[in-house]
Design an enzyme around this catalytic site. Structure first.
Site, PDB file in Angstrom:
ATOM      1  N   CYS A   2       6.240 -16.164 -17.083  1.00 28.22           N
ATOM      2  CA  CYS A   2       6.542 -15.652 -18.413  1.00 28.22           C
ATOM      3  C   CYS A   2       7.548 -16.562 -19.126  1.00 28.22           C
ATOM      4  O   CYS A   2       8.333 -17.256 -18.493  1.00 28.22           O
ATOM      5  CB  CYS A   2       7.119 -14.240 -18.396  1.00 28.22           C
ATOM      6  N   GLU A 490      -9.218 -25.446 -10.259  1.00 30.06           N
ATOM      7  CA  GLU A 490      -8.229 -24.924 -11.199  1.00 30.06           C
ATOM      8  C   GLU A 490      -8.758 -24.864 -12.630  1.00 30.06           C
ATOM      9  O   GLU A 490      -8.550 -23.879 -13.333  1.00 30.06           O
ATOM     10  CB  GLU A 490      -7.018 -25.857 -11.128  1.00 30.06           C
ATOM     11  N   HIS A 506     -17.590 -30.471  12.348  1.00 28.19           N
ATOM     12  CA  HIS A 506     -16.987 -29.336  13.055  1.00 28.19           C
ATOM     13  C   HIS A 506     -17.123 -28.028  12.266  1.00 28.19           C
ATOM     14  O   HIS A 506     -16.391 -27.085  12.521  1.00 28.19           O
ATOM     15  CB  HIS A 506     -15.517 -29.632  13.363  1.00 28.19           C
TER      16      HIS A 506
HETATM   17  O1  M6R Z   1       6.311 -27.440 -10.804  1.00 26.88           O
HETATM   18  P1  M6R Z   1       5.802 -27.599  -9.393  1.00 26.88           P
HETATM   19  O2  M6R Z   1       5.348 -28.982  -9.115  1.00 26.88           O
HETATM   20  O3  M6R Z   1       6.775 -27.112  -8.373  1.00 26.88           O
HETATM   21  O4  M6R Z   1       4.541 -26.659  -9.334  1.00 26.88           O
HETATM   22  C1  M6R Z   1       3.834 -26.462  -8.142  1.00 26.88           C
HETATM   23  C2  M6R Z   1       2.460 -25.915  -8.395  1.00 26.88           C
HETATM   24  O5  M6R Z   1       2.531 -24.650  -8.998  1.00 26.88           O
HETATM   25  C3  M6R Z   1       1.642 -26.833  -9.291  1.00 26.88           C
HETATM   26  O6  M6R Z   1       1.566 -28.113  -8.764  1.00 26.88           O
HETATM   27  C4  M6R Z   1       0.207 -26.298  -9.474  1.00 26.88           C
HETATM   28  O7  M6R Z   1      -0.466 -26.342  -8.259  1.00 26.88           O
HETATM   29  C5  M6R Z   1      -0.513 -27.100 -10.541  1.00 26.88           C
HETATM   30  N1  M6R Z   1      -1.016 -26.227 -11.547  1.00 26.88           N
HETATM   31  C6  M6R Z   1      -1.643 -27.903 -10.024  1.00 26.88           C
HETATM   32  O8  M6R Z   1      -2.306 -28.615 -11.006  1.00 26.88           O
END
Ligand code: M6R
Length: 610
Positions: A2, A490, A506
């Site tokens: 949020c 995603e 496997h």
């Molecule tokens: O800000 P951060 O790198 O800590 O975020 C981690 C993940 O939430 C972030 O990499 C997420 O997996 C992305 N949306 C991937 O594209």
């Protein structure tokens, strides 16, 4: 997650709040709302399901006026995305709250408050906060005191702003586990969950610490720490040089950010590459001494950042010859850990605000790792502030929810780090020089790689009607296959899995048929012949292969095999180079499928809840 914005000013704040929300939409976008108190102490609340644009439309049809207001863009945790669950939440037509985080004891509190006669109108955990504030205020004292008493009853995480319709000269804010900054203006002050939201009105900020409760008026900020003692928090000018700007010539932020990678890499490497040596003087003398001492590494991260940690594991063990363990942050924080001697604890994060990674960092400090280092893209973020040292990626603001340039710049920083450590653990000067020369060549190689864009766009058509896909790689390209699969699922919502190619037989080979595209990353290295055998295994079962192969590798198109040649690159940087075609592939597949590329469903950019 949020996004929160608040303003206490002498001018109309609705537009400031809406612009702030637009800038925070990466944090959540299933509903949005604002509440403003006008000159006659009337409260105007507008909430809409969907994106901030829906709220903006509603406000432009019935404008709201007033100098004090709070606003919120939501990523649902408790209660479905709906207008009744959208923030701000109100109690007794007087107290108004926006909240980021999760109140874990909301059920107990709800029962208690219902007993006291409070009526709940939403299914959110947040609504307990606003009724509690109301309840506490009835006991007397100031709003600040009522909020102080309220937060002692909350379990979980919160960043919140509280407004009182009958006293619009002040906003009360509180932070525990969810970020909040106070933006300082002249005769007006602001609040947001990310400084980016406030760039149109200020570049000067105070960062609240864990447990802080503060009263913000037009001219003053009074902060109390977790013990209720008055504290000063330093006011700092933002170190973020570039505002996120717009999409420019690009259709989506993600495409823009993919194309910004050569420049992002140049900026990240600037000043860190000598003629033949890596130069990490940016970490200071003490930081460099810690690297000299490092004999083991523990990396913790989530999502894309975790995938880059997985690449670094290959590099640390192969080049620096020291053990490197990698763990998903949400796992790390809940299991017992053996802490090796002289072990450097590294967090990777684009945002620097990911709740699980921050919790892991906190735990690491208790466990007694030698030192903590954050590799992060957001200056001033919680992770940077809470780590002993930080090696910033200079990728510029990343707006697309799917991480792209943050990933490749993380990898570049990790390679610098591996080399700076490895120099004391057996890496030769020649090896270091070859890493330096490869990194110097990287931005130009990425530029050439980006020119594959048109061919990849055509290739993407083959994925339009697919529901599943498999990504294969070997060695340090296995995590790149993982990253490719994460990107595709995603933003295109196609189920994608990544496997180390040797694992096919496997189990996953059973999935192969004509409907299962198999994407392979095939640089020209010692594992290429093995990888070719794995591809044969797929072909023999009617699988469709899409292969990104070094242009010097002898791989050709054939029945069921489409090969796209990739610019040749030194092996050490190949994981960074092969990431780019996979990013482009997911992007174009998502465009063909018509999904919301920059804000895919159910996700948010910065995951500040557990
Ligand atoms: O800000 P951060 O790198 O800590 O975020 C981690 C993940 O939430 C972030 O990499 C997420 O997996 C992305 N949306 C991937 O594209």
């Amino acid at each position: 997650m949020c996004g929160i914005v608040g303003a206490v000013a002498q001018r109309d704040v609705a537009e400031i709040l809406l612009e702030g929300l637009r800038r925070l939409e990466y944090r959540g976008y299933d509903s949005a709302g604002l509440a403003v108190v006008d000159n006659s102490d009337e409260l105007h609340r507008v909430r809409r399901i969907g994106k901030v644009a829906e709220l903006t439309d509603a406000v432009s049809q019935s404008p709201v006026h007033g100098g004090t207001g709070i606003a919120h863009t939501r990523w649902a945790t408790h209660g479905e995305p709906s207008e009744r669950n959208a923030h701000p939440h109100v109690s007794g037509d007087r107290f108004v709250v926006v909240h980021n985080g999760i109140i874990e004891n909301h059920e107990t509190l709800r029962a208690l408050l219902q007993n006291e006669g409070f009526e709940f109108t939403s299914g959110t955990d947040t609504e307990v906060i606003v009724h509690l504030v109301n309840h506490e205020q009835q006991k007397g004292g100031t709003l600040l005191e009522a909020v102080q008493r309220t937060v002692t009853q909350l379990e979980g995480a919160y960043g919140m702003v509280v407004m009182d319709r009958t006293d619009s000269d002040r906003l009360i804010v509180a932070r525990s586990g969810s970020p909040l900054v106070i933006g300082l203006g002249l005769g007006e002050n602001f609040i947001a969950s990310d400084q980016l939201a406030l760039f149109p009105v200020t570049r000067r900020f105070m960062y609240l610490e864990e447990g802080d409760v503060a009263e913000v008026t037009r001219t003053d900020v009074t902060i109390l720490d977790s013990n209720g003692h008055p504290v000063e928090r330093e006011a700092r000018d933002s170190e973020i040089e570039h505002d996120a700007g717009d999409k420019g010539q690009y259709r989506h932020y993600m495409l823009k950010e993919i194309h910004e990678q050569p420049e992002a890499l140049t900026n990240t490497l600037e000043g860190r590459l000598g003629e033949h040596q890596v130069n990490l003087s940016v970490l200071g003398k003490e930081g460099q001494e810690l690297l000299n001492r490092t004999r083991a590494v523990q990396i913790v991260a989530c999502g894309t950042s975790y995938n880059s940690a997985m690449v670094a594991r290959y590099w640390f063990e192969e080049l620096a010859g020291i053990p490197c363990r990698v763990e998903i942050a949400s796992e790390f924080r809940y299991r017992k850990f053996f802490v090796p001697e002289d072990c450097l604890f590294i967090t990777l994060s684009q945002s620097g605000e990911t709740a699980d990674t921050l919790a892991a960092l906190k735990l690491a400090k208790e466990l007694g790792y030698m030192a903590t280092l954050a590799i992060c893209n957001v200056p001033g973020s919680s992770m940077v502030r809470e780590s002993d040292m930080a090696l910033m990626t200079h990728a510029g603001a990343e707006i697309g929810v799917a991480s792209t340039k943050a990933f490749t710049t993380q990898l570049a920083n990790l390679l610098l780090l591996v080399t700076a450590v490895g120099r004391h653990t057996g890496m030769t000067a020649e090896q270091e020089a070859s890493v330096v020369s490869a990194l110097k060549a990287l931005p130009q190689i990425l530029k050439s790689t980006l020119s594959m864009s048109d061919d990849i766009e055509k290739m993407a058509e083959a994925f339009a009607d697919k529901h599943h896909s498999l990504f294969l790689g070997r060695g340090s390209q296995y995590p790149i296959a993982m990253e490719g699969a994460l990107k595709l699922k995603e933003i295109s919502y196609i189920h994608a899995e990544a496997y180390a190619a040797g694992e096919l037989k496997h189990g996953p080979l059973a999935l192969i048929d004509n409907d299962m595209p198999v994407i392979v990353v095939a640089p020209n290295n010692d594992l290429l012949e093995k990888l070719k055998s794995n591809m044969e295994e797929v072909r023999a079962r009617g699988g469709q292969l899409f292969v990104f192969a070094d242009r010097n590798a002898s791989l050709k198109n054939g029945e069921g095999v489409q090969v796209l040649p990739v610019e040749a690159s030194p092996e050490i940087i190949a994981p960074i180079v092969y990431t780019v075609p996979l990013q482009l592939l997911s992007y174009y597949v998502a465009v063909i499928k018509g999904t919301d590329v920059d804000q895919p469903r159910n996700l948010a950019k910065s995951v500040t809840v557990e």
